[in-house]
Design an enzyme around this catalytic site. Structure first.
Site: not given
Ligand code: DOR
Ligand code: ZN
Length: 354
Positions: A21, A104
């Site tokens: 991310h 996704k």
């Molecule tokens: O912990 C997480 N954070 N799991 C996810 O699936 C998404 C991610 C986020 O984008 O903050």
């Molecule tokens: Zn993720």
């Protein structure tokens, strides 16, 4: 190569992070700079607000990421689309030629910015059929969201109720179960015949910690992520899988930063920030398993092979050195701060680019 205990230094190709991310706006200064230090490529998650669910949004997002790559770094973002109501079979038909690497699927309500996700798997079947035809990989956040399913069981229930039927329906669809967290997931993946196009990414936090880290002695929001940390049996199964040399398992950090005040909050966001030093965290986990010699394929080969992209494509190298160091207490993150995973704790691996 010396026995694992004696390894004090590894020189590896730059890593591939197959689940990352990067966020957007001024967060990109931090996330792109950190990741491009040690990663040559990364699959970039599309769960922005609004979600990246069109070619234009993906093109703009790619351009924004590229603007933030520090000079002299060779970093390639592999772009994904978010499976929302806006994705049609026509989108899928054009996706590859429009530079999209994968799609996704976030089941609606499963995690951060998943509100526009699709809750019914059957509703997605026409899309999945076209993806199978176009050989476009499907990346899955594998948790059910039913209110009556315990948060610790959501991944295992997803495998039985959703993934197994999906696998059967689309035998040629390339599927990645993202950030697996359970012994059940490991057992499922290991049970598949070699020809099955199913793989899984594993994060550093799920290799290093169980849920005690999150909950014992006070609630520790910087260890809260989704899927949530599980029990020690699960962690051991993941560590065994990651270090086994089975090519179905490869690196995806799921580094997912949130500003400090969004984590240290009465309703804190899910996500651990490992983007600063993920290779050092993985080295620590692989060392625990006595399997540092298995890190290279996990980080630099198996994922690339699964997706059919070339390996070893950079003259830069990553040096991972056995040297005690303390992870910073916080990092600049736009106008805010982000707390890195294991902030203020000592780890005994450090990374350098050579
Ligand atoms: O912990 C997480 N954070 N799991 C996810 O699936 C998404 C991610 C986020 O984008 O903050
Ligand atoms: Zn993720």
């Amino acid at each position: 190569m010396p026995a694992n205990q004696q390894i004090t230094e590894l020189t590896l190709p730059l890593f591939d992070d197959f689940h990352l991310h990067l966020r957007s706006g001024n967060a990109l200064t931090r996330t792109v700079s950190d990741a491009s230090f040690w990663a040559r490529r990364a699959i970039v998650m599309p769960n922005l607000q609004p979600p990246v669910d069109s070619f234009d949004l993906a093109d703009n997002y790619r351009a924004e990421i590229i603007k933030n790559i520090p000079a002299e770094r060779n970093f390639e973002p592999l772009m994904t689309l978010y499976l929302s109501e806006n994705i049609t079979t026509d989108t899928v038909k054009q996706a590859k030629e429009r530079g999209i690497f994968a799609i996704k699927w976030y089941p609606k309500g499963a995690t951060t910015n998943s509100e526009q996700g699709i809750s019914s798997v059957q509703a997605c079947y026409p899309i999945f059929a076209e993806m199978e035809k176009q050989e476009l990989p499907l990346l899955i956040h594998g948790e059910v969201t039913d209110v009556d399913i315990d948060i610790f069981d959501r991944e295992a229930v997803f495998i039985d109720r959703v993934l197994i039927p999906l696998r059967r329906e689309f035998p040629n669809l390339k599927i990645t179960m993202e950030h697996i967290t359970t012994a059940r997931a490991v057992e499922y993946l290991c049970s598949l015949p070699e020809t099955e196009k199913t793989a899984a990414t594993i994060t550093p936090q799920h290799l290093l910690f169980n849920r005690n880290q999150l909950l014992v002695g006070g609630i520790k929001p910087h260890f809260y992520c989704l899927p949530i940390l599980k029990c020690e049996t699960d962690r051991k199964a993941l560590l065994q899988a990651a270090t086994s040399g089975n090519p179905r398992f490869f690196l995806g950090t799921d580094s997912a930063p949130h500003a400090q005040n969004k984590k240290e909050n009465s309703c804190g966001c899910a996500g651990c920030y490992s983007g600063l030093n993920a290779p050092a965290l993985y080295a620590q986990a692989f060392e625990e398993a006595g399997a540092l010699d298995k890190l290279k394929n996990f980080a630099c080969k198996f994922g690339a092979d699964f997706y059919g992209i070339e390996t070893e494509n950079s003259d830069k190298r990553l040096k991972i050195i056995r040297k005690e160091n303390t992870i910073p207490a916080n990092l600049d993150y736009g106008e805010d701060k982000v707390i890195p995973l294991l902030a203020e704790n000592k780890i005994h691996w450090q990374i350098e680019r050579i």
